[in-house]
Write an enzyme that holds these catalytic residues in place. Structure first.
Site, PDB file in Angstrom:
ATOM      1  N   THR A  75       0.795  -1.233   0.000  1.00  0.00           N
ATOM      2  CA  THR A  75       0.000   0.000   0.000  1.00  0.00           C
ATOM      3  C   THR A  75       0.827   1.282   0.000  1.00  0.00           C
ATOM      4  O   THR A  75       1.934   1.327   0.564  1.00  0.00           O
ATOM      5  CB  THR A  75      -0.910   0.018   1.251  1.00  0.00           C
TER       6      THR A  75
ATOM      7  N   LYS B  12       1.623  -3.285   7.505  1.00  0.00           N
ATOM      8  CA  LYS B  12       1.835  -3.544   6.074  1.00  0.00           C
ATOM      9  C   LYS B  12       3.328  -3.441   5.703  1.00  0.00           C
ATOM     10  O   LYS B  12       3.776  -4.067   4.757  1.00  0.00           O
ATOM     11  CB  LYS B  12       1.008  -2.564   5.232  1.00  0.00           C
TER      12      LYS B  12
ATOM     13  N   TYR C  83      -1.900   0.390  10.889  1.00  0.00           N
ATOM     14  CA  TYR C  83      -2.130  -0.338   9.637  1.00  0.00           C
ATOM     15  C   TYR C  83      -0.868  -0.306   8.770  1.00  0.00           C
ATOM     16  O   TYR C  83      -0.400  -1.333   8.277  1.00  0.00           O
ATOM     17  CB  TYR C  83      -3.318   0.299   8.891  1.00  0.00           C
TER      18      TYR C  83
ATOM     19  N   GLU D  76       0.199   3.600   1.802  1.00  0.00           N
ATOM     20  CA  GLU D  76       0.280   4.046   3.201  1.00  0.00           C
ATOM     21  C   GLU D  76       1.693   3.872   3.761  1.00  0.00           C
ATOM     22  O   GLU D  76       2.051   4.498   4.748  1.00  0.00           O
ATOM     23  CB  GLU D  76      -0.715   3.268   4.068  1.00  0.00           C
TER      24      GLU D  76
HETATM   25  P1  NAP Z   1     -11.589  -4.857   1.704  1.00  0.00           P
HETATM   26  O1  NAP Z   1     -12.713  -4.559   0.785  1.00  0.00           O
HETATM   27  O2  NAP Z   1     -11.618  -4.337   3.092  1.00  0.00           O
HETATM   28  O3  NAP Z   1     -11.433  -6.464   1.770  1.00  0.00           O
HETATM   29  C1  NAP Z   1     -10.606  -7.069   2.716  1.00  0.00           C
HETATM   30  C2  NAP Z   1     -10.773  -8.565   2.624  1.00  0.00           C
HETATM   31  O4  NAP Z   1      -9.952  -9.198   3.619  1.00  0.00           O
HETATM   32  C3  NAP Z   1     -12.208  -9.063   2.888  1.00  0.00           C
HETATM   33  O5  NAP Z   1     -12.486 -10.141   2.030  1.00  0.00           O
HETATM   34  C4  NAP Z   1     -12.122  -9.552   4.319  1.00  0.00           C
HETATM   35  O6  NAP Z   1     -13.051 -10.564   4.629  1.00  0.00           O
HETATM   36  C5  NAP Z   1     -10.727 -10.144   4.336  1.00  0.00           C
HETATM   37  N1  NAP Z   1     -10.196 -10.336   5.678  1.00  0.00           N
HETATM   38  C6  NAP Z   1     -10.099  -9.431   6.686  1.00  0.00           C
HETATM   39  N2  NAP Z   1      -9.545  -9.988   7.768  1.00  0.00           N
HETATM   40  C7  NAP Z   1      -9.276 -11.285   7.448  1.00  0.00           C
HETATM   41  C8  NAP Z   1      -8.731 -12.384   8.148  1.00  0.00           C
HETATM   42  N3  NAP Z   1      -8.338 -12.281   9.416  1.00  0.00           N
HETATM   43  N4  NAP Z   1      -8.611 -13.571   7.507  1.00  0.00           N
HETATM   44  C9  NAP Z   1      -9.028 -13.711   6.233  1.00  0.00           C
HETATM   45  N5  NAP Z   1      -9.576 -12.707   5.511  1.00  0.00           N
HETATM   46  C10 NAP Z   1      -9.698 -11.508   6.127  1.00  0.00           C
HETATM   47  O7  NAP Z   1     -10.205  -4.380   1.063  1.00  0.00           O
HETATM   48  P2  NAP Z   1      -9.839  -4.033  -0.466  1.00  0.00           P
HETATM   49  O8  NAP Z   1     -10.090  -2.591  -0.695  1.00  0.00           O
HETATM   50  O9  NAP Z   1     -10.432  -5.047  -1.360  1.00  0.00           O
HETATM   51  O10 NAP Z   1      -8.254  -4.202  -0.418  1.00  0.00           O
HETATM   52  C11 NAP Z   1      -7.630  -5.449  -0.690  1.00  0.00           C
HETATM   53  C12 NAP Z   1      -6.214  -5.434  -0.135  1.00  0.00           C
HETATM   54  O11 NAP Z   1      -5.460  -4.395  -0.719  1.00  0.00           O
HETATM   55  C13 NAP Z   1      -6.105  -5.209   1.365  1.00  0.00           C
HETATM   56  O12 NAP Z   1      -5.015  -5.974   1.831  1.00  0.00           O
HETATM   57  C14 NAP Z   1      -5.786  -3.733   1.513  1.00  0.00           C
HETATM   58  O13 NAP Z   1      -5.106  -3.479   2.714  1.00  0.00           O
HETATM   59  C15 NAP Z   1      -4.930  -3.536   0.288  1.00  0.00           C
HETATM   60  N6  NAP Z   1      -4.946  -2.190  -0.304  1.00  0.00           N
HETATM   61  C16 NAP Z   1      -6.136  -1.624  -0.653  1.00  0.00           C
HETATM   62  C17 NAP Z   1      -6.133  -0.373  -1.281  1.00  0.00           C
HETATM   63  C18 NAP Z   1      -7.421   0.294  -1.700  1.00  0.00           C
HETATM   64  O14 NAP Z   1      -7.385   1.496  -1.977  1.00  0.00           O
HETATM   65  N7  NAP Z   1      -8.513  -0.435  -1.816  1.00  0.00           N
HETATM   66  C19 NAP Z   1      -4.908   0.276  -1.536  1.00  0.00           C
HETATM   67  C20 NAP Z   1      -3.720  -0.349  -1.167  1.00  0.00           C
HETATM   68  C21 NAP Z   1      -3.753  -1.594  -0.568  1.00  0.00           C
HETATM   69  P3  NAP Z   1     -14.524 -10.231   5.258  1.00  0.00           P
HETATM   70  O15 NAP Z   1     -15.384  -9.891   4.065  1.00  0.00           O
HETATM   71  O16 NAP Z   1     -14.876 -11.510   5.900  1.00  0.00           O
HETATM   72  O17 NAP Z   1     -14.336  -9.091   6.192  1.00  0.00           O
HETATM   73  N1  GDD Z   2     -12.667   7.121   6.009  1.00  0.00           N
HETATM   74  C1  GDD Z   2     -12.779   8.447   6.096  1.00  0.00           C
HETATM   75  N2  GDD Z   2     -13.940   8.995   6.563  1.00  0.00           N
HETATM   76  N3  GDD Z   2     -11.734   9.228   5.710  1.00  0.00           N
HETATM   77  C2  GDD Z   2     -11.900  10.569   5.762  1.00  0.00           C
HETATM   78  C3  GDD Z   2     -13.077  11.176   6.203  1.00  0.00           C
HETATM   79  C4  GDD Z   2     -14.142  10.343   6.641  1.00  0.00           C
HETATM   80  O1  GDD Z   2     -15.201  10.795   7.059  1.00  0.00           O
HETATM   81  N4  GDD Z   2     -12.934  12.514   6.115  1.00  0.00           N
HETATM   82  C5  GDD Z   2     -11.715  12.745   5.624  1.00  0.00           C
HETATM   83  N5  GDD Z   2     -11.069  11.570   5.423  1.00  0.00           N
HETATM   84  C6  GDD Z   2      -9.684  11.442   4.944  1.00  0.00           C
HETATM   85  C7  GDD Z   2      -8.813  10.530   5.806  1.00  0.00           C
HETATM   86  O2  GDD Z   2      -8.324  11.237   6.946  1.00  0.00           O
HETATM   87  C8  GDD Z   2      -7.722  10.161   4.808  1.00  0.00           C
HETATM   88  O3  GDD Z   2      -6.719  11.168   4.836  1.00  0.00           O
HETATM   89  C9  GDD Z   2      -8.425  10.186   3.465  1.00  0.00           C
HETATM   90  O4  GDD Z   2      -9.690  10.842   3.677  1.00  0.00           O
HETATM   91  C10 GDD Z   2      -8.691   8.811   2.868  1.00  0.00           C
HETATM   92  O5  GDD Z   2      -9.275   7.984   3.841  1.00  0.00           O
HETATM   93  P1  GDD Z   2      -9.888   6.529   3.487  1.00  0.00           P
HETATM   94  O6  GDD Z   2     -10.841   6.637   2.373  1.00  0.00           O
HETATM   95  O7  GDD Z   2     -10.358   5.927   4.767  1.00  0.00           O
HETATM   96  O8  GDD Z   2      -8.645   5.729   2.898  1.00  0.00           O
HETATM   97  P2  GDD Z   2      -7.124   5.631   3.378  1.00  0.00           P
HETATM   98  O9  GDD Z   2      -6.304   6.387   2.392  1.00  0.00           O
HETATM   99  O10 GDD Z   2      -6.959   5.930   4.802  1.00  0.00           O
HETATM  100  O11 GDD Z   2      -6.854   4.065   3.214  1.00  0.00           O
HETATM  101  C11 GDD Z   2      -7.227   3.382   2.010  1.00  0.00           C
HETATM  102  O12 GDD Z   2      -6.201   3.504   1.051  1.00  0.00           O
HETATM  103  C12 GDD Z   2      -4.949   2.897   1.416  1.00  0.00           C
HETATM  104  C13 GDD Z   2      -3.972   3.135   0.269  1.00  0.00           C
HETATM  105  O13 GDD Z   2      -3.379   4.389   0.418  1.00  0.00           O
HETATM  106  C14 GDD Z   2      -7.493   1.916   2.376  1.00  0.00           C
HETATM  107  O14 GDD Z   2      -8.057   1.269   1.259  1.00  0.00           O
HETATM  108  C15 GDD Z   2      -6.216   1.202   2.765  1.00  0.00           C
HETATM  109  O15 GDD Z   2      -6.483  -0.206   2.909  1.00  0.00           O
HETATM  110  C16 GDD Z   2      -5.170   1.411   1.662  1.00  0.00           C
HETATM  111  O16 GDD Z   2      -3.958   0.783   2.003  1.00  0.00           O
END
Ligand code: NAP
Ligand code: GDD
Length: 362
Positions: A127, A155, A151, A129
């Site tokens: 990520t 990671k 987090y 992050e």
């Molecule tokens: P998500 O929608 O939150 O999905 C997370 C998945 O992980 C769900 O299927 C969840 O299962 C499963 N999970 C959570 N805890 C677990 C455990 N203890 N054992 C087995 N499975 C578990 O996340 P996503 O947005 O698809 O992201 C996928 C991956 O990419 C994550 O690792 C996230 O950290 C990473 N990532 C995401 C982003 C982004 O912007 N989306 C960016 C960078 C990295 P349940 O449905 O049962 O909860």
């Molecule tokens: N969730 C949330 N809710 N975020 C908010 C809000 C709110 O009401 N208001 C402002 N934010 C700001 C957060 O402080 C953060 O700076 C930004 O919006 C994005 O927040 P999220 O959408 O929660 O995502 P994230 O960037 O913290 O994390 C996501 O992206 C990561 C990759 O950079 C997740 O998908 C992580 O799993 C992933 O690694």
């Protein structure tokens, strides 16, 4: 036929990746967790497909991982499972570390213990992050890491243990350093989806106001459907390497909000600063967006901006397939439709209750 195992298959990315791999002719296996409510909305349409299989396993439970890896003997593993919410990681830091850090180690060891180290390729969902309190913009594969939440720290361990297994055992394991990617399937507490759902509800009279945290935070937001292709490309590469996946464009939460409301038919103007900032409906003067400190984080990552040059050059991936405007538009359209269906359902239930009461229907 290649066999893939996806952990986190019920998540946003897991569902898109499943569709993508089935389209490529893979036999797709995924891990699910037992829960009292069977919540598999994102993959419900795939169940029953002859090449789509689900297994119970948890990243916190090595036995279950050994069992599933040994049974499936995959050619490729996509480790997407994680406690993926940054704000939640401040409330549940130990669980986050167990799943997002040690969980990665458990996957790598399961592959080794099952004798698949030489054949199974592993993708780790890393990520942006990791860059956290950023030391350089835009960020690429050589930018120093400075994780800024439990987090991100978890990671970071995942990133390094993948690198270690690659160097120590010659395993084909790689990290995709993905910047934020969103979609109509995004979890409803991430900021983009929270905004598009609220804009749809407010536009259709189902919600009065939206409360957000830091409106000035900047993200490089892409479309999840485009990003899962890159996960696959990383594992098809000749050499195991890590890649930054991003659009190369950056926007604030405020900009996302303004555009989402515009697509929902409401023109917003922002006034004030910090906790006093408000989003006001230009047509009516009503305050529709307010800031609440409840959504501030103890440490917040505020300046993510990725440089996808390496992925473009070496994987031939197109980072601008879906523009920022198209992304916001498709999310708002999906939520406008979702809210309209919910309203129609409510109307039917209300009418039915009235007809039953009056004896019009029995
Ligand atoms: P998500 O929608 O939150 O999905 C997370 C998945 O992980 C769900 O299927 C969840 O299962 C499963 N999970 C959570 N805890 C677990 C455990 N203890 N054992 C087995 N499975 C578990 O996340 P996503 O947005 O698809 O992201 C996928 C991956 O990419 C994550 O690792 C996230 O950290 C990473 N990532 C995401 C982003 C982004 O912007 N989306 C960016 C960078 C990295 P349940 O449905 O049962 O909860
Ligand atoms: N969730 C949330 N809710 N975020 C908010 C809000 C709110 O009401 N208001 C402002 N934010 C700001 C957060 O402080 C953060 O700076 C930004 O919006 C994005 O927040 P999220 O959408 O929660 O995502 P994230 O960037 O913290 O994390 C996501 O992206 C990561 C990759 O950079 C997740 O998908 C992580 O799993 C992933 O690694």
């Amino acid at each position: 036929m290649k066999t893939a195992l996806i952990t986190g298959i019920t998540g946003q990315d897991g569902s898109y990746l499943s569709e993508f791999l089935l389209g490529k002719g893979y036999d797709v296996h995924g891990t699910i967790r037992r829960s009292s409510v069977d919540y598999r909305e994102r993959i419900a349409h795939l169940e029953g497909h002859p090449h789509f299989h689900l297994h119970y396993a948890d990243l916190g439970d090595s036995m279950s991982l050994l069992q599933v890896v040994g049974k499936v003997r995959p050619d490729e593993i996509y480790n997407l499972a994680a406690q993926s919410h940054v704000q939640v990681s401040f409330d549940a830091p130990e669980f986050t570390a167990d799943v997002d850090a040690t969980g990665v180690l458990r996957i790598l060891e399961a592959v080794r213990q099952c004798g698949l180290a030489a054949t199974c390729r592993i993708y780790q969902a890393s990520t942006s992050e990791l860059y956290g309190k950023v030391e350089q913009v835009p960020q690429n594969e050589s930018t120093p890491f400075h994780p800024y939440s439990p987090y991100a720290v978890a990671k970071l361990y995942g990133y390094w243990i993948v690198k270690e297994y690659r160097e120590a055992y010659g395993m084909f394991c790689c990290s995709g350093i993905l910047f934020n990617h969103e979609s109509e399937r995004r979890g409803e507490t991430f900021v983009t989806r929270k905004i598009t759902l609220a804009a749809a509800r407010i536009a259709q009279g189902k919600q009065d106001k939206l409360y957000l945290g830091n409106l000035s935070s900047r993200r490089d937001w892409g479309y999840a459907k485009d990003y899962v292709e890159c996960m696959w490309l990383i594992l098809q590469n000749e050499r195991p390497e890590d890649f930054v996946i991003a659009t190369g464009e950056q926007h604030t939460v405020r900009e996302f909000c303004r555009l989402a409301f515009r697509y929902a038919g409401i023109e917003l103007r922002f006034e004030g600063e910090g906790v006093h900032e408000k989003g006001i409906d230009c047509a009516t003067g009503r305050v529709l967006v307010e800031v609440s400190e409840d959504f501030y984080r103890p440490t917040d990552v505020v300046n993510l901006w990725g440089d996808p040059t390496k992925a473009q050059r070496e994987l031939g991936w197109n980072p601008t397939k879906t523009s920022f405007e198209q992304l916001v538009r498709l999310m708002v359209d999906a939520d406008m439709a979702k809210v309209a269906v919910e309203r129609a359902g409510e109307e039917v239930r209300t009418n039915l209750a009235e007809y039953l009461e009056k004896g019009i229907v029995k």
